[in-house]
Design an enzyme around this catalytic site. Structure first.
Site, short mmCIF file in Angstrom:
data_model
loop_
_atom_site.label_atom_id
_atom_site.label_comp_id
_atom_site.label_asym_id
_atom_site.label_seq_id
_atom_site.Cartn_x
_atom_site.Cartn_y
_atom_site.Cartn_z
N HIS A 441 0.83 -1.20 0.00
CA HIS A 441 0.00 0.00 0.00
C HIS A 441 0.88 1.26 0.00
O HIS A 441 0.73 2.14 -0.85
CB HIS A 441 -0.92 -0.02 1.24
CG HIS A 441 -1.81 1.17 1.37
ND1 HIS A 441 -3.14 1.14 1.04
CD2 HIS A 441 -1.56 2.44 1.77
CE1 HIS A 441 -3.67 2.34 1.24
NE2 HIS A 441 -2.73 3.15 1.69
N GLU A 442 1.79 1.33 0.95
CA GLU A 442 2.64 2.52 1.06
C GLU A 442 3.53 2.67 -0.17
O GLU A 442 3.81 3.78 -0.62
CB GLU A 442 3.47 2.49 2.34
CG GLU A 442 2.65 2.43 3.64
CD GLU A 442 1.53 3.46 3.74
OE1 GLU A 442 1.62 4.52 3.10
OE2 GLU A 442 0.53 3.17 4.45
N HIS A 445 1.69 4.47 -2.88
CA HIS A 445 1.76 5.93 -2.72
C HIS A 445 3.13 6.44 -3.18
O HIS A 445 3.23 7.44 -3.86
CB HIS A 445 1.61 6.31 -1.24
CG HIS A 445 0.20 6.26 -0.72
ND1 HIS A 445 -0.84 6.92 -1.31
CD2 HIS A 445 -0.32 5.64 0.37
CE1 HIS A 445 -1.95 6.71 -0.61
NE2 HIS A 445 -1.66 5.94 0.42
N HIS A 448 3.73 6.56 -6.86
CA HIS A 448 2.89 7.62 -7.43
C HIS A 448 3.63 8.96 -7.32
O HIS A 448 3.58 9.79 -8.21
CB HIS A 448 1.56 7.68 -6.68
CG HIS A 448 0.52 8.56 -7.33
ND1 HIS A 448 -0.54 9.08 -6.64
CD2 HIS A 448 0.39 9.00 -8.61
CE1 HIS A 448 -1.28 9.81 -7.46
NE2 HIS A 448 -0.74 9.77 -8.66
ZN ZN Z 1 -2.93 5.25 1.96
#
Ligand code: ZN
Length: 649
Positions: A441-442, A445, A448
């Site tokens: 998940h991290e 980010h 991105h």
């Molecule tokens: Zn998040």
């Protein structure tokens, strides 16, 4: 010379340096405002870069304060916050900057590129959402409203906190705590007059423990009732808050608060949010009914609101639970990280190379990121729990990719912080599968932010990305942590070396989707309630009536009349989620949609994955996500992907 900043933060001189940067910035802003013929390149660009430089200086302090917290970091951090706030408030209220932006927007409308237009658009929107451009009388009223709003929100959470803290339920009979996990029993245990008793409260771990494992239904009901009737005085606060938010929105030129909230989000209008949510309700209900029937079979009498967690847990234990300890040996931290890098290499062609440099802790690492062998960004990781480190996991962006006035390119950098078990010389750090999901998940980010090719820093990477789209890239990547083809890249037993068996992966997915339709309905209930509540003025009983009407579709068990859930809905009345709670589901649909496109292409060598890199990751905040998404998929997001992801047929 390195393209990346050296990580350092001198606490002794920090405030002094901060003040001198701000002084320079203030002078520079004044100078810029005096420029006769303002243009994007002589006004907007230098202003943007001033902002970036301040960010670059400040981020190491907030980072250190989170990961190596000491009295000294706290002191310096607390001292710097009001200084920064004063500076940025002054800037955001400077009407001359707003006027200059507006002028440049119209005089250069033909020559500006897409990214530059977006920078202007977002800056102008920010001014207009705060009302800085309106006449003094309106501005005065807006300020009054803002002060009162924050007072009310603060009272709301204080009332809730007091109510939570005041309550306790004492259990004397050992029988009533049978079946509770040892650790929960230990935390509840105390001695009074030589007698052992157990105290349960409305604090999260304690409350959840009894509702999930407590066998005495009467006690569960007591606790439940206490929980859902907390802070009745908040009802009055809700009335005033809703009315103030509505007044504020109208002063700012909107029809209602929902419309105001959407002005800075990806979702187009009220109808698109509501029909999105209602569509999900329609599609989840049938499966939720089946799920409830399965839970019902275990309970002998008709299920009540205070029974579901308890019987669901029994069902889970019987059929769906996974034993985390069996999984840990397959998820040794360094292997997982290497495996994730390998996966990203296969998916996007990016490569990570470790860099030796002195950081804030010996366990922290840094890596250079290469895209097609071109140095593109730097990633810092700080994976293990330790004293002085804030709990949880997060990504924090530092440098942003941009090109300055002299055509010099600056590269991006980001931190990933987790709290995995600490490794020692003899014991490796073995993760739970949940930790692997968190890491993905991290990382979603982080890439991105890091892979952006945008030239304007204010809309580069995660900067300028709409609030309801920020979680799209993170959730997208997180979904792969359940894929056999991905897990098999790295999930092998750290001692025996054998790969994780298919059966174990299957179980992970089943366990993730346990009661997923019911959970979906619950989130949809909150989302629809929050959003509708902000579409016109609701007051007093109308609020309860609205909730009751929504529950006809979303709640499968009758909610007791005394339940006043709204008085504890801090996300929207004391947090930043008003008319925005839907964002969770919204971003999940985007991520599930693209995820399945990649899955259906066989993951590696996926065309959509390449397009995702080119359009979404490189694009950062340079366009609304609604535009980028459409460019990627050639259509609107499809809610069926989210249903598929949750195993809802
Ligand atoms: Zn998040």
């Amino acid at each position: 010379m390195s393209q990346f900043l050296k990580f350092e933060c001198n606490l002794k001189t920090f405030i002094e340096e901060l003040n001198s940067i701000l002084k320079l910035n203030n002078n520079k802003v004044e100078e810029l405002l005096k420029v006769e013929k303002k243009s994007y390149s002589n006004f907007v660009k230098p202003l943007q870069i001033l902002d970036e430089k301040l960010e670059l200086f400040f981020t190491p302090l907030s980072h250190i304060n989170s990961v190596s917290n000491t009295d000294e970091t706290q002191k310096v951090y607390a001292e710097s916050l009001p200084i920064i706030t004063e500076y940025s408030t002054k800037l955001s209220q400077n009407i001359d900057i707003y006027k200059a932006y507006k002028e440049i927007q119209s005089s250069e409308s033909i020559s500006l590129n897409k990214e530059q237009k977006r920078v202007l658009e977002l800056n102008i929107l920010n001014f207009e959402l705060s009302g800085a451009h309106l006449n003094d009388k309106i501005k005065e009223r807006l300020q009054e409203i803002n002060i009162r709003k924050s007072e009310l929100s603060n009272n709301f959470s204080q009332n809730l906190l007091n109510a939570t803290n005041e309550y306790e339920f004492i259990i004397k009979d050992e029988k009533d705590i049978e079946g509770l996990p040892k650790s929960d029993v230990e935390s509840a245990k105390f001695k009074e007059d030589g007698v052992v008793k157990y105290k349960f409260t409305l604090q999260m771990p304690s409350y959840i423990a009894y509702m999930t494992y407590g066998r005495n239904q009467k006690i569960r009901e007591e606790l439940y009732k206490a929980y859902v009737t907390r802070s009745p005085q908040n009802a009055e606060i809700i009335d005033e808050l809703l009315s103030l938010k509505n007044e504020m929105s109208i002063l700012l030129g909107f029809n209602n608060y929902a419309e105001y909230s959407l002005a800075s989000k990806m979702a187009k209008n009220e109808q698109s949010v509501l029909s999105f949510l209602e569509n999900l309700v329609k599609n989840s209900r049938e499966q939720a009914i089946k799920e409830l029937e399965e839970v019902q079979k275990i309970a002998k009498e008709p299920l009540k609101s205070f029974d579901t967690a308890y019987y669901s847990e029994i069902l889970k234990k019987e059929k769906y639970a996974i034993d985390e300890e069996l999984y840990r040996p397959y998820f040794e931290q360094t292997r997982v990280i290497k495996g994730m890098f390998k996966f990203l290499n296969k998916l996007f062609g990016i490569r990570f190379e470790k860099v030796e440099e002195k950081l804030w802790d010996d366990k922290a690492c840094s890596y250079n990121l290469y895209l097609n062998d071109k140095l593109t960004a730097r990633l810092y990781t700080d994976m293990e729990a330790r004293k002085g480190k804030r709990g949880g996991a997060w990504m924090h962006n530092w440098q942003a990719h941009y090109i300055d006035e002299q055509e010099k390119e600056y590269l991006a950098s980001a931190f990933i912080v987790c709290n995995f078990p600490a490794s020692t010389k003899n014991n490796p750090s073995l993760l739970r599968h949940d930790d692997v999901v968190t890491l993905f998940h991290e990382m979603g980010h982080a890439i991105h932010h890091m892979l952006s090719s945008v030239k304007e820093n204010e809309v580069s990477g995660v900067n300028g990305v709409e609030w309801d789209a920020v979680e799209f890239p993170s959730q997208f990547l997180e979904n792969f942590a359940y894929e056999p083809k991905v897990l098999k890249l790295f999930a092998s037993h750290y001692k025996m070396k054998e790969r994780i068996p298919d059966k174990m992966i299957e179980k992970l997915v089943k366990s993730k989707n346990f009661l997923s339709a019911s959970a979906m309905l619950r989130q949809l209930e909150f989302s629809i309630f929050d959003f509708t509540l902000h579409t016109k003025i609701y007051k007093g009983d109308e609020i309860q009536n609205l909730l009751n009407t929504i529950r006809k579709d979303t709640s499968l068990i009758n909610t007791p009349k005394y339940n006043k859930f709204q008085n504890g809905f801090a996300h929207i009345f004391a947090g930043g989620y008003a008319a925005g709670y839907y964002s969770y589901k919204w971003a999940e649909v985007l991520s599930a949609d693209v995820f399945f496109s990649v899955i259906d292409e066989g993951i590696y060598n996926s065309n959509i994955a390449k397009k995702y890199l080119e359009i979404i990751l490189k694009g950062g905040g340079s366009s609304s996500m609604s535009i980028l998404f459409k460019e990627l998929q050639g259509r609107e997001p499809d809610i069926n992907s989210l249903l598929r992801l949750n195993g809802i047929k």
